[in-house]
Scaffold this motif. Structure first.
Motif, PDB file in Angstrom:
ATOM      1  N   GLU A 251       0.879  -1.281   0.156  1.00 50.60           N
ATOM      2  CA  GLU A 251       0.086   0.017   0.042  1.00 50.60           C
ATOM      3  C   GLU A 251       0.798   1.323  -0.161  1.00 50.60           C
ATOM      4  O   GLU A 251       0.544   2.369  -0.830  1.00 50.60           O
ATOM      5  N   LEU A 252       1.781   1.272   0.902  1.00 50.97           N
ATOM      6  CA  LEU A 252       2.742   2.510   0.987  1.00 50.97           C
ATOM      7  C   LEU A 252       3.457   2.676  -0.258  1.00 50.97           C
ATOM      8  O   LEU A 252       3.638   3.816  -0.920  1.00 50.97           O
ATOM      9  N   MET A 253       4.272   1.538  -0.789  1.00 47.42           N
ATOM     10  CA  MET A 253       5.071   1.465  -1.848  1.00 47.42           C
ATOM     11  C   MET A 253       4.177   1.825  -2.917  1.00 47.42           C
ATOM     12  O   MET A 253       4.807   2.517  -4.144  1.00 47.42           O
ATOM     13  N   GLY A 254       3.139   1.473  -3.094  1.00 52.80           N
ATOM     14  CA  GLY A 254       2.046   1.608  -4.268  1.00 52.80           C
ATOM     15  C   GLY A 254       2.011   3.242  -4.368  1.00 52.80           C
ATOM     16  O   GLY A 254       2.041   3.681  -5.594  1.00 52.80           O
ATOM     17  N   ALA A 255       1.878   3.842  -3.400  1.00 55.67           N
ATOM     18  CA  ALA A 255       1.622   5.077  -3.431  1.00 55.67           C
ATOM     19  C   ALA A 255       2.861   6.058  -4.017  1.00 55.67           C
ATOM     20  O   ALA A 255       2.910   6.979  -4.434  1.00 55.67           O
ATOM     21  N   VAL A 256       3.932   5.544  -3.336  1.00 57.04           N
ATOM     22  CA  VAL A 256       5.242   6.125  -3.482  1.00 57.04           C
ATOM     23  C   VAL A 256       5.685   6.050  -4.978  1.00 57.04           C
ATOM     24  O   VAL A 256       6.339   7.108  -5.601  1.00 57.04           O
ATOM     25  N   LEU A 257       5.456   4.783  -5.592  1.00 54.36           N
ATOM     26  CA  LEU A 257       5.755   4.573  -6.987  1.00 54.36           C
ATOM     27  C   LEU A 257       4.819   5.243  -7.777  1.00 54.36           C
ATOM     28  O   LEU A 257       5.296   5.191  -9.091  1.00 54.36           O
ATOM     29  N   LYS A 258       3.788   5.768  -7.725  1.00 48.07           N
ATOM     30  CA  LYS A 258       3.013   6.303  -8.639  1.00 48.07           C
ATOM     31  C   LYS A 258       3.804   7.413  -9.517  1.00 48.07           C
ATOM     32  O   LYS A 258       4.536   8.405  -8.614  1.00 48.07           O
ATOM     33  N   ARG A 259       3.774   7.334 -10.640  1.00 51.62           N
ATOM     34  CA  ARG A 259       4.507   8.387 -11.431  1.00 51.62           C
ATOM     35  C   ARG A 259       4.386   9.744 -11.368  1.00 51.62           C
ATOM     36  O   ARG A 259       5.249  10.624 -11.358  1.00 51.62           O
ATOM     37  N   ASP A 260       3.140  10.099 -10.925  1.00 53.85           N
ATOM     38  CA  ASP A 260       2.822  11.651 -10.523  1.00 53.85           C
ATOM     39  C   ASP A 260       2.946  11.924  -8.992  1.00 53.85           C
ATOM     40  O   ASP A 260       2.455  12.913  -8.654  1.00 53.85           O
ATOM     41  N   ALA A 261       3.404  11.193  -8.249  1.00 58.79           N
ATOM     42  CA  ALA A 261       3.522  11.207  -6.948  1.00 58.79           C
ATOM     43  C   ALA A 261       4.615  12.136  -6.263  1.00 58.79           C
ATOM     44  O   ALA A 261       4.564  12.737  -5.540  1.00 58.79           O
ATOM     45  N   GLY A 262       5.619  12.393  -7.117  1.00 61.00           N
ATOM     46  CA  GLY A 262       6.561  13.538  -7.117  1.00 61.00           C
ATOM     47  C   GLY A 262       7.609  12.960  -6.129  1.00 61.00           C
ATOM     48  O   GLY A 262       8.631  13.795  -5.753  1.00 61.00           O
ATOM     49  N   LEU A 263       7.889  11.791  -5.817  1.00 59.59           N
ATOM     50  CA  LEU A 263       9.169  11.168  -5.210  1.00 59.59           C
ATOM     51  C   LEU A 263      10.103  10.592  -5.820  1.00 59.59           C
ATOM     52  O   LEU A 263      11.187  10.089  -5.322  1.00 59.59           O
ATOM     53  N   HIS A 264       9.852  10.086  -7.126  1.00 59.87           N
ATOM     54  CA  HIS A 264      10.872   9.661  -8.113  1.00 59.87           C
ATOM     55  C   HIS A 264      12.031  10.367  -8.061  1.00 59.87           C
ATOM     56  O   HIS A 264      12.215  11.792  -8.180  1.00 59.87           O
ATOM     57  N   SER A 265      13.005   9.667  -8.226  1.00 60.67           N
ATOM     58  CA  SER A 265      14.643  10.443  -8.709  1.00 60.67           C
ATOM     59  C   SER A 265      15.092   9.611 -10.044  1.00 60.67           C
ATOM     60  O   SER A 265      14.279   8.891 -10.557  1.00 60.67           O
ATOM     61  N   GLU A 266      16.364  10.144 -10.294  1.00 59.91           N
ATOM     62  CA  GLU A 266      16.874   9.395 -11.672  1.00 59.91           C
ATOM     63  C   GLU A 266      17.124   7.836 -11.186  1.00 59.91           C
ATOM     64  O   GLU A 266      17.414   7.112 -12.268  1.00 59.91           O
ATOM     65  N   ARG A 267      16.985   7.199  -9.956  1.00 56.68           N
ATOM     66  CA  ARG A 267      17.164   5.968  -9.874  1.00 56.68           C
ATOM     67  C   ARG A 267      16.059   5.274  -9.411  1.00 56.68           C
ATOM     68  O   ARG A 267      15.069   5.903  -8.942  1.00 56.68           O
ATOM     69  N   GLN A 268      15.983   3.808  -9.756  1.00 62.31           N
ATOM     70  CA  GLN A 268      14.925   3.064  -9.059  1.00 62.31           C
ATOM     71  C   GLN A 268      15.283   2.947  -7.717  1.00 62.31           C
ATOM     72  O   GLN A 268      16.368   3.073  -6.965  1.00 62.31           O
ATOM     73  N   MET A 269      14.368   2.779  -6.583  1.00 60.48           N
ATOM     74  CA  MET A 269      14.238   2.694  -5.258  1.00 60.48           C
ATOM     75  C   MET A 269      14.576   1.178  -4.998  1.00 60.48           C
ATOM     76  O   MET A 269      14.152   0.186  -5.551  1.00 60.48           O
ATOM     77  N   SER A 270      15.419   1.071  -3.938  1.00 61.44           N
ATOM     78  CA  SER A 270      15.626  -0.273  -3.235  1.00 61.44           C
ATOM     79  C   SER A 270      15.770  -0.214  -1.610  1.00 61.44           C
ATOM     80  O   SER A 270      15.838   1.034  -1.235  1.00 61.44           O
ATOM     81  N   HIS A 271      15.621  -1.585  -1.196  1.00 60.54           N
ATOM     82  CA  HIS A 271      15.699  -1.457   0.202  1.00 60.54           C
ATOM     83  C   HIS A 271      17.113  -1.845   0.890  1.00 60.54           C
ATOM     84  O   HIS A 271      17.508  -2.740   0.205  1.00 60.54           O
TER      85      HIS A 271
END
Length: 317
Positions: A116-136
């Motif tokens: 649920e959380l990462m689904g919101a974070v990963l939305k293209r229009d969410a504004g949290l993307h950087s030039e990299r993919q996210m990882s844990h």
């Protein structure tokens, strides 16, 4: 700059987590959106991080449930902002908006599913993307190992391709830098230490090392493929005739896939008594993916990691 600690100090289990907390002293708490803190573990962890001066919590979730949880904990929420939402999906979307707008400098997962959380974070229009993919990245304090150990990616990328692995490595290096390690030693893991076309992870390891030589990965020393014994044991590396800055002395373990990373981390936690913390890196803000089973010490250490990441970013030239 934030205070740092001796990353190679042979501290007792838990001592490096205490040093993490000490490294944040003297700095302002970071505004952190606590996403749906509607159960005792998530709310108590957030409040503990607040009392330690690590975060300034923004409690995002149904007001009634948050207040009822606080009452059960006999906790005082006076002075804390509650952003009222109807349900967990809305909590995730609202918290992400707070982070994207700059009101929150970090996110902390509460009583909702990671998806649920990462689904919101990963939305293209969410504004949290950087030039990299996210990882844990797991950050482990293992009694038998003379330095903090970062393990990645055990939570997000199920079977990462080479492009994803490049970002996974760089995210882990960036976290190591925030911890005060100028040039972390990165072991790219496989089952063997030689390149074998029948084992795809060995080909990826060799490619990642070449990418590092060509500047596509920066800030760390890479070696691989390395079997895990050759990555963490100097004796094992010498027996195999491996002579590198990384072999036997790794600061970062990069697993071939999510299953391997998750198993390594959880074996160390549950069989070796390692204390754990962890962050998602690669977004515009650090994300604490705490688990319902995490104790307060783990939540505090994860909050301290997030603080050090924010402080490190703020102090970049």
């Amino acid at each position: 700059m934030p205070a740092t600690f001796d990353i190679h100090d042979k501290a007792s289990v838990g001592e490096r987590h205490r040093q993490l907390l000490e490294a944040t002293r003297g700095h302002s708490p970071i505004p952190t959106a606590i996403v749906h803190p509607c159960d005792a573990p998530s709310l108590s962890g957030a409040l503990a991080a607040w009392h330690e001066g690590l975060i300034e919590p923004l409690l995002v979730g149904p007001r009634g449930r948050i207040e009822a949880t606080a009452e059960k904990l006999d906790a005082d929420l006076d002075g804390l902002r509650i952003v009222d939402t109807p349900h967990s999906h809305a909590s995730a979307d609202t918290a992400v908006r707070l982070a994207a707008s700059g009101e929150a400098r970090a996110l902390m997962k509460g009583a909702l599913h990671t998806d649920e959380l990462m689904g919101a974070v990963l939305k293209r229009d969410a504004g949290l993307h950087s030039e990299r993919q996210m990882s844990h990245i797991y950050a482990l304090d293992v009694a038998s190992y003379p330095r903090p150990l970062l393990i990645t990616d055990g939570a997000l990328h199920i079977q990462p391709d080479l492009t994803a692995k490049r970002d996974i490595v760089q995210n882990a290096i960036d976290l190591a830098h925030a911890l005060g390690l100028a040039c972390p030693r990165v072991a790219i893991l496989s089952a063997v230490e030689t390149v074998n076309p029948r084992i795809p992870s060995t080909l990826d390891a060799a490619a990642l090392c070449k990418m590092s030589q060509r500047g596509q990965i920066s800030g760390g020393e890479l070696d691989g493929p390395l079997a895990i014994d050759n990555a963490v044991s100097v004796a094992a590396a010498r027996t195999k005739g491996l002579d590198s800055a990384v072999a036997g002395r790794a600061d970062i373990l990069v697993a071939p896939d999510l299953e391997a990373a998750n198993m390594i981390a959880k074996l160390l936690i549950h069989l070796a008594g390692a204390q754990a913390a962890g962050l998602v890196m690669g977004a515009q803000v650090p994300i604490m993916l705490t688990s319902r089973s995490d104790d307060v010490a783990t939540r505090l250490a994860s909050a301290a990691l997030a603080c050090l990441v924010v402080l490190h970013e703020d102090n970049k030239p």
